[in-house]
Design a protein around this motif. Structure first.
Motif, PDB file in Angstrom:
ATOM      1  N   ILE A   1      68.265  -7.571  19.462  1.00 58.07           N
ATOM      2  CA  ILE A   1      67.071  -7.418  18.629  1.00 58.07           C
ATOM      3  C   ILE A   1      67.491  -7.631  17.181  1.00 58.07           C
ATOM      4  CG2 ILE A   1      65.242  -5.857  17.872  1.00 58.07           C
ATOM      5  CD1 ILE A   1      65.437  -4.453  20.565  1.00 58.07           C
ATOM      6  N   PRO A   2      67.027  -8.696  16.535  1.00 63.54           N
ATOM      7  CA  PRO A   2      67.492  -9.021  15.189  1.00 63.54           C
ATOM      8  C   PRO A   2      66.751  -8.238  14.109  1.00 63.54           C
ATOM      9  CG  PRO A   2      65.943 -10.674  15.924  1.00 63.54           C
ATOM     10  CD  PRO A   2      66.085  -9.709  17.070  1.00 63.54           C
ATOM     11  N   VAL A   3      67.255  -8.342  12.889  1.00 66.20           N
ATOM     12  CA  VAL A   3      66.613  -7.691  11.742  1.00 66.20           C
ATOM     13  C   VAL A   3      65.187  -8.193  11.570  1.00 66.20           C
ATOM     14  CG1 VAL A   3      66.683  -7.429   9.231  1.00 66.20           C
ATOM     15  CG2 VAL A   3      68.795  -7.292  10.559  1.00 66.20           C
ATOM     16  N   SER A   4      64.947  -9.473  11.872  1.00 59.54           N
ATOM     17  CA  SER A   4      63.623 -10.059  11.670  1.00 59.54           C
ATOM     18  C   SER A   4      62.551  -9.418  12.546  1.00 59.54           C
ATOM     19  CB  SER A   4      63.675 -11.571  11.957  1.00 59.54           C
ATOM     20  OG  SER A   4      64.109 -11.812  13.290  1.00 59.54           O
ATOM     21  N   ALA A   5      62.968  -8.689  13.592  1.00 61.53           N
ATOM     22  CA  ALA A   5      61.990  -8.030  14.461  1.00 61.53           C
ATOM     23  C   ALA A   5      61.546  -6.686  13.906  1.00 61.53           C
ATOM     24  CB  ALA A   5      62.582  -7.831  15.860  1.00 61.53           C
ATOM     25  N   LEU A   6      62.205  -6.235  12.839  1.00 62.50           N
ATOM     26  CA  LEU A   6      61.832  -4.960  12.223  1.00 62.50           C
ATOM     27  C   LEU A   6      60.686  -5.159  11.242  1.00 62.50           C
ATOM     28  CD1 LEU A   6      65.391  -3.502  11.455  1.00 62.50           C
ATOM     29  CD2 LEU A   6      63.917  -2.993  13.415  1.00 62.50           C
ATOM     30  N   PRO A   7      59.902  -4.116  10.974  1.00 67.55           N
ATOM     31  CA  PRO A   7      58.834  -4.221   9.972  1.00 67.55           C
ATOM     32  C   PRO A   7      59.417  -4.532   8.597  1.00 67.55           C
ATOM     33  CG  PRO A   7      58.561  -2.243  11.313  1.00 67.55           C
ATOM     34  CD  PRO A   7      59.910  -2.811  11.647  1.00 67.55           C
ATOM     35  N   PRO A   8      58.629  -5.125   7.708  1.00 66.09           N
ATOM     36  CA  PRO A   8      59.142  -5.519   6.386  1.00 66.09           C
ATOM     37  C   PRO A   8      59.785  -4.380   5.606  1.00 66.09           C
ATOM     38  CG  PRO A   8      56.989  -6.497   6.776  1.00 66.09           C
ATOM     39  CD  PRO A   8      57.239  -5.566   7.913  1.00 66.09           C
TER      40      PRO A   8
ATOM     41  N   ARG B   1      57.570  -2.287  18.758  1.00 65.55           N
ATOM     42  CA  ARG B   1      57.226  -3.572  18.116  1.00 65.55           C
ATOM     43  C   ARG B   1      58.403  -4.542  18.221  1.00 65.55           C
ATOM     44  NH1 ARG B   1      58.161  -6.061  13.219  1.00 65.55           N
ATOM     45  NH2 ARG B   1      56.400  -7.177  12.253  1.00 65.55           N
ATOM     46  N   ALA B   2      59.613  -4.031  17.930  1.00 66.24           N
ATOM     47  CA  ALA B   2      60.796  -4.899  17.943  1.00 66.24           C
ATOM     48  C   ALA B   2      61.069  -5.446  19.345  1.00 66.24           C
ATOM     49  CB  ALA B   2      62.003  -4.121  17.425  1.00 66.24           C
ATOM     50  N   CYS B   3      60.863  -4.618  20.361  1.00 71.36           N
ATOM     51  CA  CYS B   3      61.093  -5.069  21.742  1.00 71.36           C
ATOM     52  C   CYS B   3      60.159  -6.213  22.113  1.00 71.36           C
ATOM     53  CB  CYS B   3      60.897  -3.906  22.710  1.00 71.36           C
ATOM     54  SG  CYS B   3      62.195  -2.656  22.627  1.00 71.36           S
ATOM     55  N   LEU B   4      58.934  -6.127  21.662  1.00 71.82           N
ATOM     56  CA  LEU B   4      57.955  -7.168  21.968  1.00 71.82           C
ATOM     57  C   LEU B   4      58.318  -8.473  21.269  1.00 71.82           C
ATOM     58  CD1 LEU B   4      55.361  -7.424  23.634  1.00 71.82           C
ATOM     59  CD2 LEU B   4      54.068  -6.938  21.567  1.00 71.82           C
ATOM     60  N   LEU B   5      58.756  -8.374  20.009  1.00 68.50           N
ATOM     61  CA  LEU B   5      59.075  -9.570  19.231  1.00 68.50           C
ATOM     62  C   LEU B   5      60.380 -10.224  19.671  1.00 68.50           C
ATOM     63  CD1 LEU B   5      58.100  -8.377  15.633  1.00 68.50           C
ATOM     64  CD2 LEU B   5      56.852  -9.992  17.082  1.00 68.50           C
ATOM     65  N   ALA B   6      61.284  -9.418  20.238  1.00 66.38           N
ATOM     66  CA  ALA B   6      62.609  -9.943  20.585  1.00 66.38           C
ATOM     67  C   ALA B   6      62.760 -10.242  22.066  1.00 66.38           C
ATOM     68  CB  ALA B   6      63.681  -8.948  20.146  1.00 66.38           C
ATOM     69  N   ALA B   7      61.658 -10.371  22.766  1.00 65.29           N
ATOM     70  CA  ALA B   7      61.717 -10.645  24.207  1.00 65.29           C
ATOM     71  C   ALA B   7      62.529 -11.905  24.475  1.00 65.29           C
ATOM     72  CB  ALA B   7      60.304 -10.791  24.768  1.00 65.29           C
ATOM     73  N   GLY B   8      63.511 -11.820  25.362  1.00 61.42           N
ATOM     74  CA  GLY B   8      64.332 -12.969  25.715  1.00 61.42           C
ATOM     75  C   GLY B   8      65.535 -13.173  24.835  1.00 61.42           C
ATOM     76  N   GLU B   9      65.643 -12.399  23.738  1.00 56.17           N
ATOM     77  CA  GLU B   9      66.788 -12.538  22.838  1.00 56.17           C
ATOM     78  C   GLU B   9      67.968 -11.716  23.361  1.00 56.17           C
ATOM     79  OE1 GLU B   9      66.981 -14.412  20.176  1.00 56.17           O
ATOM     80  OE2 GLU B   9      64.899 -15.097  20.159  1.00 56.17           O
ATOM     81  N   PRO B  10      69.207 -12.133  23.049  1.00 53.97           N
ATOM     82  CA  PRO B  10      70.370 -11.329  23.473  1.00 53.97           C
ATOM     83  C   PRO B  10      70.499 -10.030  22.698  1.00 53.97           C
ATOM     84  CG  PRO B  10      71.066 -13.205  22.144  1.00 53.97           C
ATOM     85  CD  PRO B  10      69.603 -13.398  22.405  1.00 53.97           C
TER      86      PRO B  10
ATOM     87  N   LYS C   1      59.567   5.357  17.305  1.00 48.31           N
ATOM     88  CA  LYS C   1      59.136   4.826  18.603  1.00 48.31           C
ATOM     89  C   LYS C   1      58.278   3.578  18.408  1.00 48.31           C
ATOM     90  CE  LYS C   1      56.996   6.080  22.990  1.00 48.31           C
ATOM     91  NZ  LYS C   1      56.411   7.157  23.816  1.00 48.31           N
ATOM     92  N   ASN C   2      57.395   3.594  17.436  1.00 50.54           N
ATOM     93  CA  ASN C   2      56.547   2.427  17.180  1.00 50.54           C
ATOM     94  C   ASN C   2      57.374   1.229  16.704  1.00 50.54           C
ATOM     95  OD1 ASN C   2      54.228   3.803  17.917  1.00 50.54           O
ATOM     96  ND2 ASN C   2      53.747   4.447  15.833  1.00 50.54           N
ATOM     97  N   VAL C   3      58.398   1.500  15.891  1.00 55.53           N
ATOM     98  CA  VAL C   3      59.273   0.426  15.416  1.00 55.53           C
ATOM     99  C   VAL C   3      60.019  -0.207  16.592  1.00 55.53           C
ATOM    100  CG1 VAL C   3      61.399  -0.043  14.128  1.00 55.53           C
ATOM    101  CG2 VAL C   3      59.550   1.253  13.049  1.00 55.53           C
ATOM    102  N   VAL C   4      60.551   0.638  17.476  1.00 57.49           N
ATOM    103  CA  VAL C   4      61.275   0.127  18.644  1.00 57.49           C
ATOM    104  C   VAL C   4      60.337  -0.654  19.555  1.00 57.49           C
ATOM    105  CG1 VAL C   4      62.591   0.780  20.701  1.00 57.49           C
ATOM    106  CG2 VAL C   4      62.981   1.981  18.552  1.00 57.49           C
TER     107      VAL C   4
END
Length: 471
Positions: free
Chosen positions: A393-400, A382-391, A377-380
């Motif tokens: 959610i890319p790999v780059s939005a995931l934690p390292p 975080r990724a949603c916040l980083l990928a706002a406006g994207e078509p 849930k925390n990963v999702v």
């Protein structure tokens, strides 16, 4: 009594659902046509519609039919059924208003539990009907603060074998008054399981109280569990009802019960045996009628044998035990969890959220999830916040620690180690070529490849390792 409509162009599905639901006492109509379904909804009010996603009607599919049904009656809940699971479709349909997304094949328990979840009542007619629930994030127990939890529950019913076994155990023990020990790793959802037991029990009309014992001192634990009188100790400026009294008639859930001290364990054992509590500073004993469910990320039996937990208390509590499986053993359920979290987080952020890219999904399937569902849930989030406006959610939005790349080979892999010409080697060669062919067809998406090959992901990974195929 609920009115339910079943819309599916496969008559065997209509017959199966009709038998399950009428057997449980519901009023059921069926149709093989989306156009006929629209006419029926206009003529009669239905509480719930089960609708196939891929109808054969040229004019209607499941999504368009759902939209039309909701336009006719916004209060009608629609469950979309499909035999072709796709996380993107699930996310889109839930965003568009589907109550749930049901994968075929299904069984009786799944159907009845889903209907009862919609009603907000216990399964199998144990409790009276309640109004339909709204999906919302459930309350969580906080250290030292009992939380009375609403019986409305948004629970994800997984499709993996370990998930089905978990639900079988829950539905088996829920109608009883047995005390239950729930074990499992941190973050697997032990409290959610306890809540599910409660809403499927005969105590569902009474409180569910959750208390995290992880950070309680002896004095605070006694007060939070059993209550205290005004002036019983320094700072006790008012009387307090303990968790046992707050849960009167219902269920008391004690998380991380192994953290309770020896003295508190002795007091807890007496309460279980005598069914009375004595608040701190009081001479009066108060009768209590509760069901006790406890949880720990340790094995309580081993803790008892090691002297870390009272054996007599363990034997009192261990009338039934449930082990919640870690997420890494139920990756088949990953799309369902992701879809639910995307919907929940989208509502929090008040904006539509894109799906995860195939590459990001692959990374999530490869991860071992030591923090389990809580980590997911925390990963999702975080990724949603980083990928706002994207078509997507890319790999780059995931934690390292989750990032990885699926390298698409430019050339056909070569079968390792030439094999002698015999039937066994010919079979292996054919299997190798088939895997390569399917992997290329789905652009090296292992999830889709496993589905097309009709094997699970673990088997596919074993095959890739055996043939030394690196992607």
């Amino acid at each position: 009594m609920m009115n339910i409509l079943i819309v599916d162009d496969e008559i065997n599905i209509c017959t199966l659902l009709n038998k399950i639901l009428t057997g449980a006492g519901y009023l059921v109509d069926t149709t093989l046509s989306g156009l006929a379904a629209v006419k029926m909804v206009k003529e009669k009010v239905y509480d719930l519609v089960f609708c196939d996603y891929r109808l054969r009607d040229k004019e209607k599919d499941g999504a368009s039919l759902m939209e039309e049904i909701r336009g006719i009656n916004p209060h009608t809940k629609v469950v979309i059924m499909t035999g072709y699971p796709d996380v993107r479709i699930a996310i889109r349909l839930i965003k568009e208003g589907a109550f749930d997304y049901l994968l075929k094949p299904f069984n009786r328990d799944q159907i009845l539990a889903l209907v009862k979840t919609m009603q907000g009542a216990a399964a199998s007619g144990i409790c009276e009907e309640l109004p339909a629930i709204e999906l919302a994030a459930p309350a969580t127990a906080k250290a030292g603060k009992p939380v009375v939890v609403n019986r409305n529950l948004n629970y994800i019913y997984g499709e993996s074998q370990v998930s089905k076994q978990l639900y079988e155990h829950i539905h088996l023990v829920a109608p009883t008054d047995y005390s239950i020990i729930i074990t499992g790793e941190t973050g697997v959802g032990k409290e959610a399981v306890a809540r599910l037991v409660h809403v499927h029990s005969k105590r569902c009309d009474y409180p569910f109280v959750a208390l995290d014992c992880g950070c309680l001192s002896d004095e605070l634990a006694s007060s939070e569990l059993f209550g205290h009188e005004k002036g019983a100790f320094t700072g006790a400026i008012n009387s307090l009802k303990g968790a046992f009294e707050q849960a009167q008639g219902g269920t008391l859930f004690l998380d991380e019960v192994t953290n309770l001290s020896y003295a508190v364990q002795v007091a807890l054992l007496r309460v279980i045996q005598e069914r009375v509590v004595r608040p701190v500073g009081s001479l009066k004993e108060i009768p209590v009628d509760i069901r006790l469910v406890v949880a720990s990320n340790e094995n309580l039996q081993e803790a008892a044998l090691a002297g870390k937990f009272r054996q007599d208390l363990f034997f009192r509590l261990n009338e039934f035990s449930i082990t919640v499986p870690p997420l890494r053993t139920r990756l088949q359920d990953l799309p369902l969890f992701i879809a639910n979290f995307l919907k929940e987080i989208g509502e929090e952020l008040a904006q539509p959220l894109p799906p995860f890219s195939h590459e990001a999904q692959e990374c999530m399937y490869r991860h071992t999830w030591p923090g389990n569902i809580r980590e997911l849930k925390n990963v999702v989030r975080r990724a949603c916040l980083l990928a706002a406006g994207e078509p997507e959610i890319p790999v780059s939005a995931l934690p390292p620690d989750l990032r990885g790349t699926a390298v698409l080979p430019e050339q056909e892999p070569v079968m390792p180690d030439a094999l002698p010409e015999n039937l066994k080697s010919a079979a292996r060669q054919a299997e190798y070529q088939k895997i390569i062919s399917v992997m290329k067809t789905v652009r090296y998406n292992k999830t889709k490849a496993a589905q097309l090959l009709n094997i699970d992901r673990k088997t596919l990974y074993n095959k890739l390792n055996m043939f030394n195929i690196e992607l």
